[in-house]
Design a protein around this motif. Sequence first.
Motif, short mmCIF file in Angstrom:
data_model
loop_
_atom_site.label_atom_id
_atom_site.label_comp_id
_atom_site.label_asym_id
_atom_site.label_seq_id
_atom_site.Cartn_x
_atom_site.Cartn_y
_atom_site.Cartn_z
N GLY A 7 3.16 11.64 8.83
CA GLY A 7 2.11 12.03 9.93
C GLY A 7 0.74 11.36 9.93
N GLN A 8 0.47 10.73 8.80
CA GLN A 8 -0.76 9.73 8.63
C GLN A 8 -0.46 8.56 9.29
OE1 GLN A 8 -1.19 9.63 4.36
NE2 GLN A 8 -2.45 11.64 4.25
N SER A 9 0.88 8.33 9.15
CA SER A 9 1.01 6.61 9.53
C SER A 9 1.18 6.74 11.04
CB SER A 9 2.63 6.33 8.93
OG SER A 9 2.38 5.93 7.69
N ALA A 10 1.59 7.92 11.59
CA ALA A 10 1.45 7.86 13.29
C ALA A 10 0.02 7.92 13.92
CB ALA A 10 2.18 9.29 13.76
N SER A 11 -0.95 8.35 13.04
CA SER A 11 -2.12 8.50 13.54
C SER A 11 -3.12 7.26 13.31
CB SER A 11 -3.06 9.74 12.98
OG SER A 11 -3.16 9.65 11.69
N GLY A 13 -3.05 4.29 14.19
CA GLY A 13 -3.46 3.27 15.38
C GLY A 13 -4.95 3.42 15.88
N SER A 14 -5.68 4.61 15.52
CA SER A 14 -6.87 4.80 15.77
C SER A 14 -8.05 3.67 15.58
CB SER A 14 -7.45 6.15 15.37
OG SER A 14 -8.93 6.29 15.59
N ALA A 15 -8.63 3.10 16.58
CA ALA A 15 -9.49 2.06 16.38
C ALA A 15 -10.91 2.49 15.86
CB ALA A 15 -10.03 1.54 17.76
N ALA A 16 -11.04 3.87 15.56
CA ALA A 16 -12.36 4.67 15.01
C ALA A 16 -12.26 4.44 13.47
CB ALA A 16 -12.10 6.05 15.34
N SER A 17 -11.13 4.02 12.97
CA SER A 17 -11.11 3.87 11.41
C SER A 17 -11.54 2.57 11.28
CB SER A 17 -9.66 4.01 11.04
OG SER A 17 -9.09 5.08 11.14
N PRO A 18 -12.85 2.34 10.49
CA PRO A 18 -13.49 0.97 10.12
C PRO A 18 -12.51 0.16 9.27
CG PRO A 18 -14.58 2.91 9.02
CD PRO A 18 -13.45 3.47 9.93
N ALA A 19 -12.45 0.82 8.07
CA ALA A 19 -11.59 0.04 7.00
C ALA A 19 -10.20 0.02 7.09
CB ALA A 19 -11.89 0.28 5.90
N MET A 20 -9.42 -1.04 7.73
CA MET A 20 -8.03 -0.85 7.76
C MET A 20 -7.41 -2.05 6.95
SD MET A 20 -7.47 1.66 9.62
CE MET A 20 -6.03 1.55 10.65
N GLU A 21 -6.15 -1.90 6.32
CA GLU A 21 -5.43 -2.94 5.62
C GLU A 21 -3.92 -3.18 6.25
OE1 GLU A 21 -3.75 -2.19 1.22
OE2 GLU A 21 -5.30 -0.71 1.64
N THR A 22 -3.44 -4.26 6.34
CA THR A 22 -2.10 -4.15 6.63
C THR A 22 -1.39 -4.31 5.35
OG1 THR A 22 -2.95 -6.07 8.22
CG2 THR A 22 -0.47 -5.99 7.83
N VAL A 23 -0.12 -3.25 5.71
CA VAL A 23 0.86 -3.18 4.46
C VAL A 23 1.97 -3.84 5.12
CG1 VAL A 23 2.03 -1.41 3.40
CG2 VAL A 23 -0.36 -0.98 3.86
N SER A 24 2.55 -4.51 4.37
CA SER A 24 4.02 -5.21 4.88
C SER A 24 5.12 -4.52 4.14
CB SER A 24 4.01 -6.84 4.48
OG SER A 24 2.82 -7.42 5.25
N PHE A 25 6.00 -4.24 4.65
CA PHE A 25 7.31 -3.91 3.94
C PHE A 25 8.47 -4.23 4.61
CE2 PHE A 25 5.97 -0.57 6.71
CZ PHE A 25 7.05 -0.02 7.39
N ALA A 26 9.69 -4.06 4.13
CA ALA A 26 11.00 -4.59 4.52
C ALA A 26 12.04 -3.36 4.34
CB ALA A 26 11.53 -5.79 4.20
N GLU A 33 5.12 -4.60 9.39
CA GLU A 33 3.54 -4.46 9.03
C GLU A 33 3.06 -3.36 9.79
OE1 GLU A 33 1.88 -8.07 10.31
OE2 GLU A 33 2.45 -9.20 8.32
N ILE A 34 2.19 -2.81 9.14
CA ILE A 34 1.44 -1.77 9.52
C ILE A 34 0.00 -1.50 9.31
CG2 ILE A 34 2.19 0.08 7.94
CD1 ILE A 34 2.46 2.25 9.81
N GLU A 35 -0.83 -1.38 9.92
CA GLU A 35 -2.28 -1.04 9.95
C GLU A 35 -2.65 0.29 9.39
OE1 GLU A 35 -4.48 -3.93 9.75
OE2 GLU A 35 -2.78 -4.94 10.57
N LEU A 36 -3.03 0.54 8.05
CA LEU A 36 -3.51 1.73 7.43
C LEU A 36 -4.65 1.78 6.97
CD1 LEU A 36 0.01 2.31 5.39
CD2 LEU A 36 -0.80 3.20 7.80
N ALA A 37 -5.39 3.01 7.04
CA ALA A 37 -6.76 3.22 6.10
C ALA A 37 -6.43 3.14 4.61
CB ALA A 37 -7.06 4.55 6.62
#
Length: 62
Positions: A7-11, A13-26, A33-37
């Motif tokens: 559920g957290q991952s689905a949310s 994409g919000s541009a309101a989150s200031p600090a995001m990090e790119t997490v890569s996985f296979a 790759e996904i942008e996550l707080a």
Amino acid sequence: MNSSAEGQSASSGSAASPAMETVSFAVDGASYEIELAPDEASALRHDLAPYLAAARQRCDAE
């Protein structure tokens, strides 16, 4: 993975989150790759920890 991390991952994409990090996985040969707080990235890593502990790490020569 538990539903709270999903559920957290689905949310994330919000541009309101200031600090995001790119997490890569296979999975199954596909890389993602996904942008996550930071707290979401930590939750994902926590949820994956038992699988990573049992897995073999591949080192592909590039």
